[in-house]
Design a protein around this motif. Structure first.
Motif, PDB file in Angstrom:
ATOM      1  N   PRO A  93       5.573   7.803  -6.305  1.00  0.00           N
ATOM      2  CA  PRO A  93       5.412   8.387  -7.069  1.00  0.00           C
ATOM      3  C   PRO A  93       4.890   6.796  -8.624  1.00  0.00           C
ATOM      4  O   PRO A  93       5.308   7.694 -10.048  1.00  0.00           O
ATOM      5  CB  PRO A  93       7.008   9.533  -7.731  1.00  0.00           C
ATOM      6  N   LEU A  94       6.064   6.460  -8.330  1.00  0.00           N
ATOM      7  CA  LEU A  94       5.316   5.104  -9.866  1.00  0.00           C
ATOM      8  C   LEU A  94       4.225   4.165  -9.805  1.00  0.00           C
ATOM      9  O   LEU A  94       4.828   3.166 -10.228  1.00  0.00           O
ATOM     10  CB  LEU A  94       6.729   3.765  -9.236  1.00  0.00           C
ATOM     11  N   PHE A 139       9.573   5.927  -3.510  1.00  0.00           N
ATOM     12  CA  PHE A 139       8.742   6.878  -2.165  1.00  0.00           C
ATOM     13  C   PHE A 139       9.142   8.604  -2.293  1.00  0.00           C
ATOM     14  O   PHE A 139       9.623   8.865  -2.940  1.00  0.00           O
ATOM     15  CB  PHE A 139       9.216   6.152  -0.540  1.00  0.00           C
ATOM     16  N   TYR A 140       7.771   9.200  -1.735  1.00  0.00           N
ATOM     17  CA  TYR A 140       7.727  10.800  -2.404  1.00  0.00           C
ATOM     18  C   TYR A 140       8.422  10.626  -0.523  1.00  0.00           C
ATOM     19  O   TYR A 140       8.175  10.864   0.627  1.00  0.00           O
ATOM     20  CB  TYR A 140       6.650  11.193  -1.973  1.00  0.00           C
ATOM     21  N   ASP A 189       7.840  10.286   4.605  1.00  0.00           N
ATOM     22  CA  ASP A 189       8.864   9.773   5.640  1.00  0.00           C
ATOM     23  C   ASP A 189       8.871   8.845   6.014  1.00  0.00           C
ATOM     24  O   ASP A 189       8.941   8.067   6.394  1.00  0.00           O
ATOM     25  CB  ASP A 189       7.974  10.194   7.295  1.00  0.00           C
ATOM     26  N   VAL A 190      10.435   8.245   4.734  1.00  0.00           N
ATOM     27  CA  VAL A 190      10.775   7.013   4.623  1.00  0.00           C
ATOM     28  C   VAL A 190      12.136   7.131   5.347  1.00  0.00           C
ATOM     29  O   VAL A 190      13.490   6.146   4.907  1.00  0.00           O
ATOM     30  CB  VAL A 190      10.420   6.320   3.214  1.00  0.00           C
ATOM     31  N   HIS A 191      12.554   7.965   5.967  1.00  0.00           N
ATOM     32  CA  HIS A 191      13.896   8.341   6.814  1.00  0.00           C
ATOM     33  C   HIS A 191      15.033   8.372   5.030  1.00  0.00           C
ATOM     34  O   HIS A 191      14.750   9.496   4.784  1.00  0.00           O
ATOM     35  CB  HIS A 191      13.865   7.612   7.807  1.00  0.00           C
ATOM     36  N   GLY A 192      15.854   7.554   5.419  1.00  0.00           N
ATOM     37  CA  GLY A 192      16.771   7.378   4.449  1.00  0.00           C
ATOM     38  C   GLY A 192      16.191   7.162   3.124  1.00  0.00           C
ATOM     39  O   GLY A 192      17.399   6.162   1.859  1.00  0.00           O
ATOM     40  N   LYS A 233       0.813  -1.303   0.357  1.00  0.00           N
ATOM     41  CA  LYS A 233      -0.115  -0.067  -0.354  1.00  0.00           C
ATOM     42  C   LYS A 233       1.174   1.148   0.596  1.00  0.00           C
ATOM     43  O   LYS A 233       0.742   2.478  -0.935  1.00  0.00           O
ATOM     44  CB  LYS A 233      -1.196  -0.148   0.967  1.00  0.00           C
ATOM     45  N   LYS A 234       1.812   1.224   0.907  1.00  0.00           N
ATOM     46  CA  LYS A 234       2.543   2.608   1.408  1.00  0.00           C
ATOM     47  C   LYS A 234       3.408   2.911  -0.275  1.00  0.00           C
ATOM     48  O   LYS A 234       3.719   4.052  -0.364  1.00  0.00           O
ATOM     49  CB  LYS A 234       3.587   2.333   2.078  1.00  0.00           C
TER      50      LYS A 234
END
Length: 360
Positions: free
Chosen positions: A34-35, A291-292, A297-300, A28-29
């Motif tokens: 963006p893809l 991810f955006y 907020d996926v940190h690294g 889901k995340k």
């Protein structure tokens, strides 16, 4: 005499195996990133209707394999071998997937480098005449990886800013000795394009087998830093072995370095004498694409076997088939730690394998 080996670490292919079908299944995340329009299936629930995260990951990998097979125009009886791996002990996701498919199976472990490892070995077996058609793939799941390598998500521990987000994703490709029948392949590899496009076949022309590079990093929350030197070493050896320059490729794509590792790799490539403009224009990382950065907020950034597997199988191959890219170098990177090695004071060895692809 090793007639198909060039330089120190690179192998080339006489018959140029073809990628005739590919598919990506994501969580889901990942589907909110963006893809999202590139993926074949986006899960509404990361449990995927199963009772455990591990069963969900295995099911996700199986669905990616079956979708790639369906899009290739082949049937199960046409497949000689399945090559796959994941991050779990005893390759649980891949082994249970292979149990369900009931096809000859070789399990692989290269940590997050497994996607290119399986693709490279699949191309070698096909070019060597050992198989006609092979399905290759890899998977990961945020919750299974956290439980095994860090802390179970139920623990609610705080993740440092350098920690990467293990992708809940799976990717698969069908490697064949023969070209795809493009009359049977839908635009954008199965999805409708806004305008008609002239589709391309995609071949694997060579690959570079990486070696273990240990930068001495001991922090399991600094995966990008640990893997970046291995990625750079493989890229430099690939370019030396083939006599190519970085701008030979439309895109040079590492798999799993994230924001920190990508910056380190870019700096190291420039320090090694590569054209800074070419590095800035041609180089990217799947972990920064999935991810955006701010909103999610996926940190690294992203990581995991499924990161490069889904980005490459779902996004990059479609763009190649539609002619946006003619030559791509994919370098998936792996951190070869175990669940206990960091607690025993060991540093984190890194490895990276490269596969060169071209349209025809």
């Amino acid at each position: 005499m090793a007639e198909k080996k060039i330089g120190k670490q690179t192998v080339t292919f006489d018959t140029c195996p073809y990628i005739i079908g590919s598919a990506a299944v994501v969580g889901k995340k990942e589907g909110e990133g963006p893809l999202r329009d590139s993926f074949d299936m986006i899960l509404e629930d990361d449990m995927f209707g199963e009772k455990t995260w591990e069963k969900a990951e295995s099911k996700m990998l199986k669905e990616a394999m079956l979708a790639a097979l369906q899009k290739s125009g082949k049937e199960k009886k046409d497949i000689d071998l399945v090559l796959s791996g994941d991050l779990l002990n005893q390759l649980m996701s891949s082994s249970f997937m292979a149990r369900d498919l009931h096809l000859p199976f070789l399990g692989l472990y290269g940590a997050c480098s497994t996607m290119t490892e399986s693709l490279l070995l699949g191309a070698m077996l096909t070019d060597g005449g050992f198989a006609h058609n092979i399905i290759v793939g890899a998977s990961s799941h945020f919750c299974t990886a956290e439980r095994q390598f860090r802390m179970p998500v139920e623990h609610g521990n705080q993740r440092p800013p350098s920690a990467q987000w293990t992708a809940t994703a799976a990717g698969a490709m069908v490697v064949s000795e023969k070209m795809a029948d493009l009359s049977q392949v839908g635009a954008l590899d199965g999805k409708k394009a806004a305008e008609p496009v002239s589709l391309k076949n995609i071949k694997v022309d060579c690959g570079t087998i990486g070696k273990i590079i240990d930068a001495g990093v001991k922090d399991a929350n600094q995966m990008g830093s640990a893997m970046a030197p291995a990625a750079v070493d493989t890229i430099l050896n690939h370019l030396e072995d083939t006599g190519r320059k970085l701008d030979y490729y439309d895109l040079v794509l590492t798999g799993d370095l994230g924001y920190i590792g990508k910056d380190i790799a870019a700096d190291l490539l420039k320090d090694a004498g590569l054209d800074p403009a070419a590095v800035n224009q041609r180089y990217d990382d799947c972990g920064t694409m999935l991810f955006y950065r701010e909103e999610q907020d996926v940190h690294g950034g992203g990581s995991g076997c499924g990161c490069s597997a889904s980005v490459f199988s779902g996004n990059i191959l479609r763009r190649m088939r539609c002619g946006e890219f003619s030559r791509v170098l994919l370098i998936s990177t792996g951190a070869m730690l175990s669940t206990i090695s960091p607690f025993q004071g060991e540093s984190i060895p890194g490895i990276a394998h490269a596969v060169s692809l071209a349209t025809c």
